[in-house]
Design an enzyme around this catalytic site. Structure first.
Site, PDB file in Angstrom:
ATOM      1  CE1 TYR A  22      -3.430  -2.452   0.188  1.00 31.47           C
ATOM      2  CE2 TYR A  22      -2.737  -2.655   2.029  1.00 31.47           C
ATOM      3  CZ  TYR A  22      -3.620  -3.649   1.220  1.00 31.47           C
ATOM      4  OH  TYR A  22      -4.660  -4.930   1.488  1.00 31.47           O
ATOM      5  CG  ASN A  75     -10.054   1.113  -0.693  1.00 32.59           C
ATOM      6  OD1 ASN A  75     -10.175   0.079  -0.365  1.00 32.59           O
ATOM      7  ND2 ASN A  75      -8.720   1.563  -0.936  1.00 32.59           N
ATOM      8  CG  HIS A  81     -12.945  -8.506  -0.859  1.00 29.84           C
ATOM      9  ND1 HIS A  81     -12.498  -8.620  -2.049  1.00 29.84           N
ATOM     10  CD2 HIS A  81     -11.714  -7.969  -0.169  1.00 29.84           C
ATOM     11  CE1 HIS A  81     -11.269  -7.843  -1.838  1.00 29.84           C
ATOM     12  NE2 HIS A  81     -11.296  -7.805  -1.279  1.00 29.84           N
ATOM     13  CG  ASP A  88     -28.952  -4.813   0.100  1.00 29.49           C
ATOM     14  OD1 ASP A  88     -28.376  -5.780  -1.045  1.00 29.49           O
ATOM     15  OD2 ASP A  88     -28.910  -5.539   0.737  1.00 29.49           O
ATOM     16  CG  HIS A 101      -9.460  -1.684  -5.055  1.00 29.61           C
ATOM     17  ND1 HIS A 101     -10.101  -1.924  -2.835  1.00 29.61           N
ATOM     18  CD2 HIS A 101     -10.751  -2.050  -5.090  1.00 29.61           C
ATOM     19  CE1 HIS A 101     -11.383  -2.490  -3.033  1.00 29.61           C
ATOM     20  NE2 HIS A 101     -11.921  -3.232  -4.352  1.00 29.61           N
ATOM     21  CB  SER A 103      -3.324  -3.638  -3.822  1.00 27.90           C
ATOM     22  OG  SER A 103      -4.476  -4.048  -3.259  1.00 27.90           O
ATOM     23  NE  ARG A 112      -5.834  -9.335  -0.263  1.00 31.77           N
ATOM     24  CZ  ARG A 112      -6.018  -8.743   0.933  1.00 31.77           C
ATOM     25  NH1 ARG A 112      -6.989  -7.559   0.968  1.00 31.77           N
ATOM     26  NH2 ARG A 112      -4.957  -9.199   2.074  1.00 31.77           N
TER      27      ARG A 112
HETATM   28  C1  DQA Z   1      -7.650  -2.448  -1.039  1.00 28.40           C
HETATM   29  C2  DQA Z   1      -7.583  -3.898  -1.282  1.00 28.40           C
HETATM   30  C3  DQA Z   1      -8.888  -4.560  -0.198  1.00 28.40           C
HETATM   31  O1  DQA Z   1      -8.816  -5.967  -0.111  1.00 28.40           O
HETATM   32  C4  DQA Z   1      -7.548  -4.713   1.348  1.00 28.40           C
HETATM   33  O2  DQA Z   1      -8.271  -5.673   2.164  1.00 28.40           O
HETATM   34  C5  DQA Z   1      -7.534  -3.911   1.732  1.00 28.40           C
HETATM   35  C6  DQA Z   1      -7.423  -2.158   0.793  1.00 28.40           C
HETATM   36  C7  DQA Z   1      -6.768  -1.550  -1.819  1.00 28.40           C
HETATM   37  O3  DQA Z   1      -6.879  -0.508  -1.237  1.00 28.40           O
HETATM   38  O4  DQA Z   1      -6.321  -2.153  -1.987  1.00 28.40           O
HETATM   39  O5  DQA Z   1      -7.845  -2.963   2.805  1.00 28.40           O
HETATM   40  O6  DQA Z   1      -8.606  -2.108  -0.635  1.00 28.40           O
END
Ligand code: DQA
Length: 145
Positions: A22, A75, A81, A88, A101, A103, A112
């Protein structure tokens, strides 16, 4: 346009956790970048973060009922997930929500690869670090301007 950037669970630890995934910028630093970018383009932006699913749902409801925003960048962190409650809440919105996201979730663990919110979001940006939020601002501009 006025945007709400909503960050979910564990995003408050950005810059401190899993730096290889990150990055090293804190959420505050990233938010400052987003704010500068939005301002340069004549847009307004607010920020919120919570580790609590229900608080995020409340923020979405407030945005929906208060009619204060033209679009939302979300985010949701790991809630992405599995949170049908967030899904909803997004489905109830009458303004665009963009899934963000940092990543590339598709290049990571299998759990993910599933997003329960993608279907009800306008679009998804992932894999560009803090740049994912900037790209999502551009996405909203394309949709709304
Ligand atoms: C995330 C990706 C998610 O899978 C993870 O649980 C995060 C960060 C991202 O910003 O890449 O907490 O949302």
């Amino acid at each position: 346009m006025k945007i709400l950037v909503l960050n979910g669970v564990n995003l408050n630890l950005t810059g401190l956790r899993e730096k290889g995934v990150y990055g090293v910028e804190t959420l505050e630093e990233i938010n400052t970048k987003i704010a500068t970018y939005c301002k340069a383009g004549g847009d307004e932006v607010d920020f919120a973060q919570s580790n609590i699913e229900g608080v995020l749902v409340d923020k979405l409801h407030e945005a929906f009922l208060g009619k204060a925003y033209d679009g939302i960048l979300l985010n949701a962190g790991a809630f992405t997930h599995y949170s049908y409650a967030l899904r909803d809440a997004i489905a109830a919105m009458d303004i665009p929500v963009v899934e963000v996201h940092m990543s590339n979730v598709h290049a990571r663990e299998a759990f993910r690869h599933t997003s329960v919110i993608s279907e009800v979001c306008k679009g998804t940006v992932c894999g560009f670090g803090a740049g994912s939020y900037i790209a999502a601002v551009e996405g909203l501009r394309c949709l709304l301007k």
